[in-house]
Structures are given as C-alpha cells and as structure tokens.
Design a protein around this motif. Sequence first.
Motif, PDB file in Angstrom:
ATOM      1  N   GLN A 116       5.095   4.596  19.854  1.00 62.55           N
ATOM      2  CA  GLN A 116       5.111   3.775  18.634  1.00 62.55           C
ATOM      3  C   GLN A 116       3.957   4.130  17.701  1.00 62.55           C
ATOM      4  O   GLN A 116       4.055   3.993  16.479  1.00 62.55           O
ATOM      5  CB  GLN A 116       5.121   2.281  18.979  1.00 62.55           C
ATOM      6  CG  GLN A 116       6.404   1.831  19.698  1.00 62.55           C
ATOM      7  CD  GLN A 116       7.686   2.219  18.957  1.00 62.55           C
ATOM      8  OE1 GLN A 116       7.731   2.227  17.718  1.00 62.55           O
ATOM      9  NE2 GLN A 116       8.737   2.541  19.697  1.00 62.55           N
ATOM     10  N   ALA A 117       2.859   4.607  18.280  1.00 67.05           N
ATOM     11  CA  ALA A 117       1.752   5.093  17.428  1.00 67.05           C
ATOM     12  C   ALA A 117       2.209   6.324  16.653  1.00 67.05           C
ATOM     13  O   ALA A 117       1.839   6.521  15.487  1.00 67.05           O
ATOM     14  CB  ALA A 117       0.533   5.416  18.285  1.00 67.05           C
ATOM     15  N   ALA A 118       3.031   7.149  17.303  1.00 75.02           N
ATOM     16  CA  ALA A 118       3.554   8.342  16.622  1.00 75.02           C
ATOM     17  C   ALA A 118       4.496   7.941  15.486  1.00 75.02           C
ATOM     18  O   ALA A 118       4.480   8.555  14.408  1.00 75.02           O
ATOM     19  CB  ALA A 118       4.264   9.249  17.622  1.00 75.02           C
ATOM     20  N   VAL A 119       5.316   6.917  15.718  1.00 80.71           N
ATOM     21  CA  VAL A 119       6.210   6.445  14.643  1.00 80.71           C
ATOM     22  C   VAL A 119       5.371   6.011  13.440  1.00 80.71           C
ATOM     23  O   VAL A 119       5.666   6.354  12.289  1.00 80.71           O
ATOM     24  CB  VAL A 119       7.110   5.281  15.138  1.00 80.71           C
ATOM     25  CG1 VAL A 119       7.866   4.656  13.965  1.00 80.71           C
ATOM     26  CG2 VAL A 119       8.078   5.778  16.209  1.00 80.71           C
ATOM     27  N   PHE A 120       4.314   5.270  13.709  1.00 81.22           N
ATOM     28  CA  PHE A 120       3.426   4.833  12.614  1.00 81.22           C
ATOM     29  C   PHE A 120       2.887   6.040  11.837  1.00 81.22           C
ATOM     30  O   PHE A 120       3.011   6.115  10.611  1.00 81.22           O
ATOM     31  CB  PHE A 120       2.269   3.992  13.181  1.00 81.22           C
ATOM     32  CG  PHE A 120       1.108   3.860  12.237  1.00 81.22           C
ATOM     33  CD1 PHE A 120       1.253   3.237  10.999  1.00 81.22           C
ATOM     34  CD2 PHE A 120      -0.148   4.367  12.575  1.00 81.22           C
ATOM     35  CE1 PHE A 120       0.172   3.130  10.113  1.00 81.22           C
ATOM     36  CE2 PHE A 120      -1.223   4.269  11.705  1.00 81.22           C
ATOM     37  CZ  PHE A 120      -1.066   3.650  10.467  1.00 81.22           C
ATOM     38  N   LEU A 121       2.328   7.008  12.558  1.00 81.86           N
ATOM     39  CA  LEU A 121       1.704   8.150  11.870  1.00 81.86           C
ATOM     40  C   LEU A 121       2.729   9.028  11.164  1.00 81.86           C
ATOM     41  O   LEU A 121       2.391   9.761  10.235  1.00 81.86           O
ATOM     42  CB  LEU A 121       0.866   8.973  12.857  1.00 81.86           C
ATOM     43  CG  LEU A 121      -0.428   8.296  13.341  1.00 81.86           C
ATOM     44  CD1 LEU A 121      -1.101   9.140  14.422  1.00 81.86           C
ATOM     45  CD2 LEU A 121      -1.397   8.030  12.180  1.00 81.86           C
ATOM     46  N   ALA A 122       3.986   8.982  11.614  1.00 80.15           N
ATOM     47  CA  ALA A 122       5.050   9.783  10.991  1.00 80.15           C
ATOM     48  C   ALA A 122       5.643   9.090   9.770  1.00 80.15           C
ATOM     49  O   ALA A 122       6.401   9.701   9.015  1.00 80.15           O
ATOM     50  CB  ALA A 122       6.153  10.050  12.018  1.00 80.15           C
ATOM     51  N   SER A 123       5.304   7.826   9.582  1.00 77.99           N
ATOM     52  CA  SER A 123       6.008   7.006   8.589  1.00 77.99           C
ATOM     53  C   SER A 123       5.200   6.848   7.299  1.00 77.99           C
ATOM     54  O   SER A 123       3.992   7.117   7.267  1.00 77.99           O
ATOM     55  CB  SER A 123       6.275   5.625   9.187  1.00 77.99           C
ATOM     56  OG  SER A 123       5.062   4.874   9.202  1.00 77.99           O
ATOM     57  N   PRO A 124       5.847   6.362   6.241  1.00 77.13           N
ATOM     58  CA  PRO A 124       5.117   6.093   4.994  1.00 77.13           C
ATOM     59  C   PRO A 124       3.988   5.082   5.174  1.00 77.13           C
ATOM     60  O   PRO A 124       3.059   5.039   4.365  1.00 77.13           O
ATOM     61  CB  PRO A 124       6.213   5.534   4.070  1.00 77.13           C
ATOM     62  CG  PRO A 124       7.488   6.096   4.609  1.00 77.13           C
ATOM     63  CD  PRO A 124       7.304   6.164   6.106  1.00 77.13           C
ATOM     64  N   ALA A 125       4.036   4.276   6.237  1.00 73.95           N
ATOM     65  CA  ALA A 125       2.952   3.307   6.483  1.00 73.95           C
ATOM     66  C   ALA A 125       1.611   4.014   6.666  1.00 73.95           C
ATOM     67  O   ALA A 125       0.554   3.404   6.480  1.00 73.95           O
ATOM     68  CB  ALA A 125       3.272   2.462   7.720  1.00 73.95           C
ATOM     69  N   ALA A 126       1.651   5.293   7.008  1.00 76.64           N
ATOM     70  CA  ALA A 126       0.406   6.046   7.263  1.00 76.64           C
ATOM     71  C   ALA A 126       0.064   7.005   6.122  1.00 76.64           C
ATOM     72  O   ALA A 126      -0.707   7.943   6.310  1.00 76.64           O
ATOM     73  CB  ALA A 126       0.531   6.812   8.574  1.00 76.64           C
ATOM     74  N   ASN A 127       0.627   6.757   4.931  1.00 76.77           N
ATOM     75  CA  ASN A 127       0.440   7.727   3.839  1.00 76.77           C
ATOM     76  C   ASN A 127      -1.020   7.974   3.458  1.00 76.77           C
ATOM     77  O   ASN A 127      -1.351   9.031   2.921  1.00 76.77           O
ATOM     78  CB  ASN A 127       1.209   7.282   2.585  1.00 76.77           C
ATOM     79  CG  ASN A 127       2.679   7.653   2.675  1.00 76.77           C
ATOM     80  OD1 ASN A 127       3.097   8.366   3.595  1.00 76.77           O
ATOM     81  ND2 ASN A 127       3.474   7.155   1.739  1.00 76.77           N
ATOM     82  N   TYR A 128      -1.897   6.992   3.737  1.00 75.37           N
ATOM     83  CA  TYR A 128      -3.319   7.177   3.360  1.00 75.37           C
ATOM     84  C   TYR A 128      -4.192   7.395   4.602  1.00 75.37           C
ATOM     85  O   TYR A 128      -5.402   7.256   4.552  1.00 75.37           O
ATOM     86  CB  TYR A 128      -3.799   5.950   2.551  1.00 75.37           C
ATOM     87  CG  TYR A 128      -5.035   6.198   1.726  1.00 75.37           C
ATOM     88  CD1 TYR A 128      -5.082   7.196   0.755  1.00 75.37           C
ATOM     89  CD2 TYR A 128      -6.182   5.408   1.916  1.00 75.37           C
ATOM     90  CE1 TYR A 128      -6.225   7.423   0.005  1.00 75.37           C
ATOM     91  CE2 TYR A 128      -7.328   5.622   1.165  1.00 75.37           C
ATOM     92  CZ  TYR A 128      -7.351   6.630   0.216  1.00 75.37           C
ATOM     93  OH  TYR A 128      -8.486   6.841  -0.539  1.00 75.37           O
ATOM     94  N   VAL A 129      -3.551   7.769   5.702  1.00 73.50           N
ATOM     95  CA  VAL A 129      -4.287   8.041   6.945  1.00 73.50           C
ATOM     96  C   VAL A 129      -4.375   9.555   7.113  1.00 73.50           C
ATOM     97  O   VAL A 129      -3.350  10.231   7.251  1.00 73.50           O
ATOM     98  CB  VAL A 129      -3.565   7.411   8.171  1.00 73.50           C
ATOM     99  CG1 VAL A 129      -4.358   7.688   9.446  1.00 73.50           C
ATOM    100  CG2 VAL A 129      -3.372   5.905   7.966  1.00 73.50           C
ATOM    101  N   HIS A 130      -5.578  10.087   7.071  1.00 74.03           N
ATOM    102  CA  HIS A 130      -5.765  11.535   7.147  1.00 74.03           C
ATOM    103  C   HIS A 130      -6.892  11.878   8.122  1.00 74.03           C
ATOM    104  O   HIS A 130      -7.987  11.295   8.036  1.00 74.03           O
ATOM    105  CB  HIS A 130      -6.154  12.106   5.776  1.00 74.03           C
ATOM    106  CG  HIS A 130      -5.070  12.035   4.744  1.00 74.03           C
ATOM    107  ND1 HIS A 130      -4.013  12.918   4.696  1.00 74.03           N
ATOM    108  CD2 HIS A 130      -4.876  11.175   3.703  1.00 74.03           C
ATOM    109  CE1 HIS A 130      -3.227  12.631   3.670  1.00 74.03           C
ATOM    110  NE2 HIS A 130      -3.726  11.567   3.049  1.00 74.03           N
ATOM    111  N   GLY A 131      -6.636  12.813   8.995  1.00 73.64           N
ATOM    112  CA  GLY A 131      -7.709  13.364   9.828  1.00 73.64           C
ATOM    113  C   GLY A 131      -8.222  12.422  10.894  1.00 73.64           C
ATOM    114  O   GLY A 131      -9.302  12.627  11.442  1.00 73.64           O
TER     115      GLY A 131
END
Length: 252
Positions: free
Chosen positions: A225-240
């Motif tokens: 589920q963490a991978a789903v989050f990082l793959a999704s638009p919810a993580a658009n401002y999450v980098h590095g």
Amino acid sequence: MSNAFKLEGKVAVVTGANKGIGQAIAVALAGAGADVVSVSRSAPDETEAAITALGRRFHHVACDLGARPDADAVIGEAEAAFGAIDILVNNAGIIRRTPATEFSEKDWDDVLDVNLRATFFLCQAAARRFLASGNGGKIINIASLLSFQGGITVPSYTASKHAVAGVTRALANEWASQGINVNAIAPGYIATDNTQALRDNEVRNREILGRIPAGRWGNADDIAQAAVFLASPAANYVHGTILPVDGGWLAR
Ligand code: NAP
C-alpha cells in the motif's frame, strides 16, 4: 480511497513480481487500477491470475536481471505490450549471507548486479521515456533497513541498498522538475523467502522480534500500500524520500 490514490489507465512495470513483496505490490497496483508488466526469471503465474481476476491487463517479460540485460529492451517490451508506461517499481533483489572475511567476488558482483546495476539502468530507460513523453512518471525503488544500517554478514547487500538510497536521491534531484517522482521504500523485516533463513534461526528470530516496536514481522501487503501511495497522484510532491515501512524499527 480518494481519487488521488487511483491508478486507472496507468501501466506499471514491477520487477520480481512473481512472489514476495513484488507480487504484493503488483497486485495492489492492479487493485488501484493499473495494468501490470512483470519482469522476472520465474513465471509469475499466480500474480497473473490475481491481476487478471481484478480485470486488469498483465504482461510478463522474462529476464534475468543478474545477467546485465539490455534495460532499454526490457522497458521497450513493456511499452510495446501496453503502449506506454507510467510507473516503474524496482523490487527484484537478492541477498548473500557470509562473513566478510570469506565473502567471494561472485557474491559481491551477483548482488550488486541485481540490486543496484539493474535498478539504475531500468530507472534510466524508464525516465528517458517519461521525459520524451512529457507526461512524467513514478519510480519506486525498494531499499532496505540496510540502506541505513550495516547488517550482519551481508556486506554486498548493505552496499547495494545504501547505493539504492543514494541513487534514488540523485535521480530525484535530476528529474523532479520534469514531473518524475523517484522515491524508495525501505521495508523492515518482512516474512518472505528473502528472510526465511532469519526466521529459521531461533536466536536471530527472537532478537529481531524483540526489537520491532510493532511486535511482529511485516508482511508483503504492508509494503504494497505504500507503493500504491508513491505511484499515485497523492505523492506528486514527494521526491527523493526513502520511506521506512518497518513496524517502527528505525524509530527505536
Ligand atoms: P523474494 O521473495 O526472495 O523475491 C525476490 C524477487 O526478486 C523474486 O521475484 C525474484 O524472482 C526476483 N529476482 C531475484 N533475482 C532476480 C534476477 N536475477 N532476475 C530477475 N528477477 C530476480 O524477496 P522479497 O523479500 O520479496 O524481496 C523483494 C525486495 O525487497 C528485494 O529488493 C529485497 O532486497 C527487498 N527487501 C526485503 C526485505 C524483507 O524483509 N523481505 C526487507 C528489506 C528489503 P525469481 O523468483 O525469478 O528469482
């Protein structure tokens, strides 16, 4: 789940999707709406059945990532299967356990080839396409607690996972402004084949469990589920970021 976590219309490439954490990630991405391309040596029959049962498309690229494959050809085959790719999960990984004084060059090279070399060149091949399309993309590398800690008798694994964390940050710095999110997940102690030897060792098993604040081994779905989050638009401002999913291990 809000729409920000949906992956409908997206295509995800997941390495090592035939079992363990990669399988759970592939099925979870499909559950969120993505079609999936698996890249592994073994046939991913179980994963294919689970994903097609969800009504999603599935394609398998047979590839030994330890044999220095042509990463561009691997991503090219995925693209040819479904038109374009949007998400890459570099999950395939191996570990060799031997004291450092006896550690062989083969165990060094084998681990680095799968865990680091293949990861970097698949990132490169995917990012070239994300940049050319102008649509951006999501890259998720699977790091480890041994991206932060030294581990015991697993020097090539530790070297590879520290490097995966470094490469994740380096690529995020290069590509963040162009709509590509490069992040990693650092799983804690997860019950898969990779950790069977630890669970079979009564002393190590007790030591490990005693140090996990959550009081249990993790399971592959904890990571998915963490991978789903990082793959999704919810993580658009999450980098590095290197996101620990570890039952609190690193907080202790
Ligand atoms: P696993 O059950 O042993 O699965 C490893 C996966 O990698 C399999 O799908 C395997 O495919 C694939 N793979 C290995 N060598 C390959 C090669 N040469 N070419 C293509 N695919 C290859 O292990 P896991 O626990 O799910 O581990 C998945 C990832 O999580 C790894 O990167 C691992 O380092 C990381 N991780 C795991 C834990 C944990 O506690 N389990 C903790 C931290 C990080 P084949 O079956 O075809 O070999």
